[in-house]
Write a protein that holds these residues in place. Structure first.
Motif, PDB file in Angstrom:
ATOM      1  N   PRO A   1      -3.576   5.682   1.832  1.00 22.94           N
ATOM      2  CA  PRO A   1      -4.807   5.129   2.419  1.00 22.94           C
ATOM      3  C   PRO A   1      -5.970   5.219   1.444  1.00 22.94           C
ATOM      4  O   PRO A   1      -6.087   6.178   0.678  1.00 22.94           O
TER       5      PRO A   1
ATOM      6  N   HIS B   1       0.834  -1.195   0.000  1.00 25.15           N
ATOM      7  CA  HIS B   1       0.000   0.000   0.000  1.00 25.15           C
ATOM      8  C   HIS B   1       0.872   1.249   0.000  1.00 25.15           C
ATOM      9  O   HIS B   1       1.883   1.320   0.711  1.00 25.15           O
TER      10      HIS B   1
ATOM     11  N   LEU C   1       1.732   3.702   5.687  1.00 25.57           N
ATOM     12  CA  LEU C   1       0.431   4.049   6.267  1.00 25.57           C
ATOM     13  C   LEU C   1       0.481   4.277   7.776  1.00 25.57           C
ATOM     14  O   LEU C   1      -0.511   4.686   8.376  1.00 25.57           O
TER      15      LEU C   1
END
Length: 371
Positions: free
Chosen positions: A236, A233, A273
């Motif tokens: 978000p 990732h 994140l």
């Protein structure tokens, strides 16, 4: 807005619409449970309704399965000794640490005497009927266990799986009889448009239903359990109904799939994140983790260490090694795979990193305090 962004903007609505097309999850309070031949005995015949169907979450006895009450399925780990393919003359060994195979390393890979060494390939590179590429893969499979790692099923997409792609994957699975088959928690296709990336999906209830439907379709076509890899990732996403470990646990419960935990992805995502990588791995269901990936990453050219990129073009970073040790202290002797897809070094360099992973497997108890 470019084409990729436009497609991504519409995928959330498509996921919701696809989830409403019909029932895709098992009956309420049920889970899929497979048959298993115990202690090497041939006490399971392939096919639904056999006497031993419903004894294991691991699918390694063809399509012998049935739905049972949730929590009633006995947890029996997938065998770590490969498959006994004496009729084909295929090698059976106990896999420990492996390497992502590159054709430039073929001669060294075939000749390497390292105990427990195995190889993984991207399935889409070998989904052909014949020719030198598949001949090379079959020669490698005659010497070492193989794992197939898919990148093109688009399991987290709103649409059903492309049947032609799935048929070619099934043909490859039947041809090389891999130790493991895995794919990604990602999407990459909308209609006839295939995108050259593994794109993130919302962890919504609707997306969960679509993903479970596509995993069920894949497992039933391949007649075996597949493993799902956690993604990397970089920013978000909104509108999640689940945190990622809970989402993966529910996916395992609904479909009987297993997990491939990419430790580098965990480290990169936690950095980007802002969450704890150790808490993430501790929240995963240890009994369903059947493969682990490690790889290198690099800092973003603009944002530096605040944004790490899962680049697969560098040696494994020390924090990732420590996180691997912490995970192995929970899950035990699970096969570990070293990935390297860019700036590929000589085989000897990869083998040295692979040997370090094998040492972590052998001494996993020493790393319980690592993170």
């Amino acid at each position: 807005m470019n084409n990729t962004a436009a497609i991504a903007a519409g995928v959330l609505a498509a996921l919701t619409a696809a989830a409403q097309a019909g029932p895709v999850a098992p009956q309420a309070g049920k889970e899929k449970c497979y048959g298993v031949a115990l202690a090497g005995k041939n006490d399971c015949a392939a096919g639904p309704g056999t006497s031993c169907a419903g004894t294991s979450k691991a699918n390694y006895q063809g399509d012998a399965w049935k739905y049972v009450d949730a929590g009633a399925c006995v947890s029996i780990k997938t065998p770590k000794d490969g498959f006994a393919h004496a009729a084909k003359g295929l090698i059976v060994m106990r896999p420990t640490a492996g390497i992502g195979f590159k054709p430039i390393h073929f001669e060294e890979a075939v000749a390497c005497p390292a105990a427990g060494l195995w190889f993984e390939v991207h399935a889409e590179n070998y989904m052909v009927a014949g020719g030198p590429r598949i001949a090379m893969l079959e020669a490698l499979r005659a010497e070492r266990p193989l794992s197939l790692h898919g990148v093109g099923l688009s399991l987290a997409g709103a649409e059903k799986i492309n049947p032609e792609h799935l048929a070619r994957l099934r043909d490859l699975v039947e041809r090389v009889e891999p130790l493991l088959v895995s794919e990604h928690l990602a999407w990459s296709r909308v209609g006839e448009t295939c995108l050259p990336d593994l794109l993130p999906a919302p962890r919504s209830n609707e997306a969960l239903q679509c993903l479970a439907r596509n995993i069920d379709q894949t497992q039933e076509a391949l007649r075996r359990r597949i493993l799902i890899e956690n993604p990397s990732h970089y920013m978000p996403l909104p509108d999640h109904d689940w945190d990622e470990p809970a989402f993966l646990r529910e996916l395992v419960r609904r479909t009987g799939c297993g997990l491939l935990v990419d430790v580098n992805n965990v480290w990169v995502s936690a950095n980007n994140l802002g969450y704890s990588p150790r808490r993430y791995i501790d929240a995963l269901p240890a009994r369903d983790i059947e493969e682990i990936h490690i790889a290198g990453h690099r800092p973003d050219a603009v944002h530096g260490g605040a944004l790490l990129i899962d680049s697969h073009d560098a040696p494994v970073a020390e924090p990732v090694w420590r996180l691997l040790g912490a995970l192995l202290s929970r899950v035990g002797e699970v096969p570990v795979l070293l990935e390297r897809d860019g700036d590929v070094p000589p085989f000897s360099n990869l083998l040295a990193e692979r040997d370090r992973a094998a040492a972590y497997l052998a001494d996993r108890g020493e790393f319980a305090h690592a993170c």
